[in-house]
Write a protein that holds these residues in place. Structure first.
Motif, PDB file in Angstrom:
ATOM      1  N   PHE A  82       7.530  -1.590  -8.803  1.00 54.79           N
ATOM      2  CA  PHE A  82       6.835  -0.462  -9.433  1.00 54.79           C
ATOM      3  C   PHE A  82       6.925   0.824  -8.615  1.00 54.79           C
ATOM      4  O   PHE A  82       6.266   1.817  -8.945  1.00 54.79           O
ATOM      5  N   ALA A  83       7.744   0.790  -7.548  1.00 45.18           N
ATOM      6  CA  ALA A  83       7.935   1.995  -6.732  1.00 45.18           C
ATOM      7  C   ALA A  83       8.599   3.082  -7.577  1.00 45.18           C
ATOM      8  O   ALA A  83       9.466   2.807  -8.415  1.00 45.18           O
ATOM      9  N   TYR A  84       8.185   4.320  -7.346  1.00 44.04           N
ATOM     10  CA  TYR A  84       8.652   5.451  -8.161  1.00 44.04           C
ATOM     11  C   TYR A  84      10.176   5.582  -8.131  1.00 44.04           C
ATOM     12  O   TYR A  84      10.800   5.895  -9.162  1.00 44.04           O
ATOM     13  N   ALA A  85      10.761   5.293  -6.965  1.00 42.33           N
ATOM     14  CA  ALA A  85      12.208   5.496  -6.810  1.00 42.33           C
ATOM     15  C   ALA A  85      13.032   4.571  -7.715  1.00 42.33           C
ATOM     16  O   ALA A  85      14.199   4.844  -7.987  1.00 42.33           O
ATOM     17  N   THR A  86      12.433   3.506  -8.206  1.00 46.73           N
ATOM     18  CA  THR A  86      13.176   2.629  -9.117  1.00 46.73           C
ATOM     19  C   THR A  86      13.438   3.322 -10.456  1.00 46.73           C
ATOM     20  O   THR A  86      14.328   2.930 -11.209  1.00 46.73           O
ATOM     21  N   GLY A  87      12.604   4.329 -10.764  1.00 46.29           N
ATOM     22  CA  GLY A  87      12.743   5.043 -12.036  1.00 46.29           C
ATOM     23  C   GLY A  87      12.242   4.244 -13.228  1.00 46.29           C
ATOM     24  O   GLY A  87      12.400   4.661 -14.372  1.00 46.29           O
ATOM     25  N   LYS A  88      11.631   3.088 -12.963  1.00 50.71           N
ATOM     26  CA  LYS A  88      11.219   2.211 -14.063  1.00 50.71           C
ATOM     27  C   LYS A  88       9.716   2.160 -14.287  1.00 50.71           C
ATOM     28  O   LYS A  88       9.242   1.449 -15.181  1.00 50.71           O
ATOM     29  N   TYR A 113       3.806   9.166  -9.575  1.00 51.46           N
ATOM     30  CA  TYR A 113       4.150   7.938  -8.853  1.00 51.46           C
ATOM     31  C   TYR A 113       2.915   7.068  -8.655  1.00 51.46           C
ATOM     32  O   TYR A 113       1.790   7.558  -8.541  1.00 51.46           O
ATOM     33  N   LEU A 114       3.142   5.761  -8.648  1.00 50.86           N
ATOM     34  CA  LEU A 114       2.072   4.800  -8.375  1.00 50.86           C
ATOM     35  C   LEU A 114       1.571   5.010  -6.949  1.00 50.86           C
ATOM     36  O   LEU A 114       2.358   5.154  -6.018  1.00 50.86           O
ATOM     37  N   ARG A 115       0.262   5.052  -6.809  1.00 50.03           N
ATOM     38  CA  ARG A 115      -0.350   5.251  -5.491  1.00 50.03           C
ATOM     39  C   ARG A 115      -1.312   4.110  -5.176  1.00 50.03           C
ATOM     40  O   ARG A 115      -1.944   3.551  -6.069  1.00 50.03           O
ATOM     41  N   ARG A 116      -1.420   3.795  -3.880  1.00 52.71           N
ATOM     42  CA  ARG A 116      -2.446   2.864  -3.397  1.00 52.71           C
ATOM     43  C   ARG A 116      -2.879   3.278  -1.994  1.00 52.71           C
ATOM     44  O   ARG A 116      -2.108   3.920  -1.274  1.00 52.71           O
ATOM     45  N   ALA A 117      -4.075   2.869  -1.640  1.00 51.29           N
ATOM     46  CA  ALA A 117      -4.574   3.065  -0.280  1.00 51.29           C
ATOM     47  C   ALA A 117      -5.429   1.850   0.056  1.00 51.29           C
ATOM     48  O   ALA A 117      -6.649   1.941   0.180  1.00 51.29           O
ATOM     49  N   LEU A 118      -4.767   0.708   0.185  1.00 51.39           N
ATOM     50  CA  LEU A 118      -5.473  -0.568   0.330  1.00 51.39           C
ATOM     51  C   LEU A 118      -6.443  -0.538   1.508  1.00 51.39           C
ATOM     52  O   LEU A 118      -6.049  -0.252   2.643  1.00 51.39           O
ATOM     53  N   THR A 137       0.835  -1.191   0.000  1.00 51.94           N
ATOM     54  CA  THR A 137       0.000   0.000   0.000  1.00 51.94           C
ATOM     55  C   THR A 137       0.876   1.250   0.000  1.00 51.94           C
ATOM     56  O   THR A 137       2.086   1.181   0.223  1.00 51.94           O
ATOM     57  N   GLY A 138       0.283   2.402  -0.265  1.00 51.57           N
ATOM     58  CA  GLY A 138       1.031   3.648  -0.285  1.00 51.57           C
ATOM     59  C   GLY A 138       1.288   4.187   1.110  1.00 51.57           C
ATOM     60  O   GLY A 138       0.597   3.836   2.057  1.00 51.57           O
ATOM     61  N   ARG A 139       2.290   5.064   1.212  1.00 52.58           N
ATOM     62  CA  ARG A 139       2.554   5.683   2.509  1.00 52.58           C
ATOM     63  C   ARG A 139       1.475   6.723   2.801  1.00 52.58           C
ATOM     64  O   ARG A 139       0.817   7.247   1.892  1.00 52.58           O
ATOM     65  N   ALA A 140       1.331   7.035   4.094  1.00 53.67           N
ATOM     66  CA  ALA A 140       0.224   7.885   4.532  1.00 53.67           C
ATOM     67  C   ALA A 140       0.288   9.276   3.908  1.00 53.67           C
ATOM     68  O   ALA A 140      -0.721   9.828   3.484  1.00 53.67           O
ATOM     69  N   ARG A 141       1.476   9.839   3.826  1.00 53.65           N
ATOM     70  CA  ARG A 141       1.611  11.244   3.427  1.00 53.65           C
ATOM     71  C   ARG A 141       1.027  11.537   2.053  1.00 53.65           C
ATOM     72  O   ARG A 141       0.291  12.487   1.863  1.00 53.65           O
ATOM     73  N   ASP A 142       1.357  10.707   1.064  1.00 56.44           N
ATOM     74  CA  ASP A 142       0.923  11.020  -0.293  1.00 56.44           C
ATOM     75  C   ASP A 142       0.444   9.797  -1.077  1.00 56.44           C
ATOM     76  O   ASP A 142       0.211   9.901  -2.284  1.00 56.44           O
ATOM     77  N   GLY A 143       0.307   8.651  -0.395  1.00 58.07           N
ATOM     78  CA  GLY A 143      -0.198   7.464  -1.077  1.00 58.07           C
ATOM     79  C   GLY A 143       0.822   6.757  -1.951  1.00 58.07           C
ATOM     80  O   GLY A 143       0.500   5.784  -2.637  1.00 58.07           O
ATOM     81  N   GLN A 144       2.042   7.218  -1.931  1.00 60.66           N
ATOM     82  CA  GLN A 144       3.066   6.663  -2.825  1.00 60.66           C
ATOM     83  C   GLN A 144       3.477   5.245  -2.419  1.00 60.66           C
ATOM     84  O   GLN A 144       3.792   4.996  -1.246  1.00 60.66           O
ATOM     85  N   VAL A 145       3.460   4.324  -3.399  1.00 57.06           N
ATOM     86  CA  VAL A 145       3.944   2.956  -3.177  1.00 57.06           C
ATOM     87  C   VAL A 145       5.469   3.010  -3.093  1.00 57.06           C
ATOM     88  O   VAL A 145       6.133   3.529  -4.002  1.00 57.06           O
ATOM     89  N   MET A 146       6.020   2.497  -2.009  1.00 57.77           N
ATOM     90  CA  MET A 146       7.451   2.683  -1.730  1.00 57.77           C
ATOM     91  C   MET A 146       8.289   1.425  -1.938  1.00 57.77           C
ATOM     92  O   MET A 146       9.514   1.487  -1.902  1.00 57.77           O
ATOM     93  N   ASP A 147       7.625   0.258  -2.103  1.00 55.84           N
ATOM     94  CA  ASP A 147       8.417  -0.973  -2.253  1.00 55.84           C
ATOM     95  C   ASP A 147       7.966  -1.742  -3.492  1.00 55.84           C
ATOM     96  O   ASP A 147       6.949  -1.431  -4.107  1.00 55.84           O
ATOM     97  N   GLY A 148       8.765  -2.719  -3.862  1.00 53.50           N
ATOM     98  CA  GLY A 148       8.427  -3.539  -5.026  1.00 53.50           C
ATOM     99  C   GLY A 148       8.933  -2.945  -6.323  1.00 53.50           C
ATOM    100  O   GLY A 148       9.482  -1.844  -6.352  1.00 53.50           O
TER     101      GLY A 148
END
Ligand SMILES: [Cu+2]
Ligand SMILES: [Cu+2]
Lengths: 134, 284
Positions: free
Chosen positions: B120-126, B138-143, B107-118
């Motif tokens: 498809f995380a934005y930081a991978t740049g891919k 950035y990919l977002r989720r709020a499971l 799921t995304g982090r609380a602040r902005d919904g950004q998915v941080m692992d896996g």
């Protein structure tokens, strides 16, 4: 976002809009809102630091007609900080938007407020009714 | 013959092959063209006008064709890959292995919904979100935040028991199997899953989240299960319906495929829960 006052958020967004050269849309909306008799269904409010403007459906021509293709007539124009939000009305009278597409809302105001919450401060992308389908 | 498997049964190697193929389609730009197409239909399908992909009888054949095209694109990258399906009646929490870092990320982090692992995380740049309804790349989720519970097995069973495929007025206010599965009526199956995942999945650009394909692969499987349980029930409407795709009408954007062409999924793939058809078994 929560630490920014409404005035600050509005000012920041207005500046960003000017930088993007779309101040005209905001000016147009402001002019429409200053008319002596405001049509039923018109909304101009600040919600969680974002300006929500809703103008009722117009019949043909005008700003609204210029934005929409066929099949979208008779819908109100909903803007968040001057950017138009794509909205649709369901057969049962409920509403959805491109931001909240898979859940329905009772009226355009609650739909716009839901979009503001979902946006978490982000700016709507330019309105593109057909999404560039090739 | 392609076999679509339950995502929970994939091996680590199969998971990696699938996510790598997704990343490759992202890199070439092919992925984003699917997102654009989907959003175009989301915004133009209306209850009172022409409707093809959503809120209409062709919701199921349209998405079957859309998934087939996407699966073919994946298989061009890696012929061993098929679309996994996500049975959300069984894997129904944010702790499911589906959301682990070695698969789709969580799921995304609380602040902005950004998915941080896996992968498809934005930081991978891919995996930047390029086709979007707002400024966020950035990919977002709020499971589980938009709605607490995914549909249950019992709710699915009740919808599969509905004997009529679809009914007038053939839109989001219809009764019948299609609309109860799509979710504008009744217990709300398909739509609710989009809302449960949240982030891009709740928007018109929902295919930005790779779970879109696995969700729709399961919706597609439920259509096949309904057909098996209701062998006398046909796709409706048959002919002459304004604004709606009849059985033998072609569907945009392909214009060369009809609902009739899509009725039998076994022409294209089987599910891991089905016996392998004799014909394709002998071809192997
Ligand atoms: Cu769709
Ligand atoms: Cu969907």
């Amino acid at each position: 976002m929560n630490k920014i006052t409404r005035r600050q958020a509005l000012g920041t967004t207005a500046g960003a809009l000017s930088a993007l050269g779309i101040a005209g849309a905001t000016a147009h909306a402001a002019a429409a809102d200053s008319r002596a008799s405001i049509p039923t269904g018109t909304v101009d409010e600040v919600y969680q630091g974002r300006r929500i403007q809703i103008t009722p459906a117009t019949t043909g021509g005008g700003h609204h007609g210029g934005h929409h293709g066929g099949g979208h007539d008779g819908l109100p124009t909903v803007r968040i900080d001057g950017r138009e939000l794509h909205v649709m009305r369901n057969a049962d009278g409920t509403w959805i938007s491109v931001v909240n597409h898979y859940e329905t809302f009772a009226d355009p105001t609650s739909l716009a407020r839901a979009a503001v919450r979902e946006l978490q401060g982000a700016v709507l992308a330019p309105f593109a009714p057909m999404g560039g389908t090739a | 013959m392609t076999v679509r498997k339950n995502q929970a049964a994939l091996t680590p190697e199969e998971k990696r092959a699938f996510t790598n193929a997704l990343l490759e389609l992202k890199r070439t730009g092919a992925y984003d063209r699917f997102v654009t197409t989907h959003n175009g239909f989301i915004m133009s399908d209306t209850d009172s006008g022409d409707r093809v992909g959503h809120r209409s009888p062709s919701f199921l054949p349209w998405h079957r064709r859309f998934l087939l095209e996407f699966e073919a694109a994946l298989q061009k990258v890696d012929p061993t890959v098929s679309l996994p399906y996500w049975d959300w009646t069984a894997d129904r929490t944010s702790r499911s292995s589906l959301w682990a870092a070695d698969f789709l990320g969580g799921t995304g982090r609380a602040r902005d919904g950004q998915v941080m692992d896996g992968p498809f995380a934005y930081a991978t740049g891919k995996f930047n979100v390029n086709v979007r309804v707002d400024g966020r790349a950035y990919l977002r989720r709020a499971l589980g935040e938009g709605v607490a519970e995914l549909p249950t097995k019992a709710e699915v069973e009740a919808v599969l028991a509905m004997p009529v495929y679809d009914m007038a007025p053939w839109n989001s206010s219809s009764n019948g199997f299609r609309n109860n599965l799509e979710g504008w009526r009744g217990a709300n199956l398909h739509n609710r899953v989009h809302v449960w995942v949240g982030g891009q999945m709740g928007t018109g650009v929902s295919p930005n989240d790779p779970v879109f394909w696995m969700h729709h692969a399961y919706v597609d499987k439920l259509w096949a299960e309904w057909q098996a349980r209701n062998p006398k029930s046909a796709y409706l409407p048959a002919a002459g319906t304004v604004n709606v795709v009849d059985l033998h009408d072609t569907m945009r954007p392909w214009n060369d495929v009809t609902p009739a062409d899509m009725l039998d999924h076994r022409k294209f793939y089987t599910f891991d829960t089905e016996p392998v058809p004799a014909a394709s078994a002998s071809q192997r």
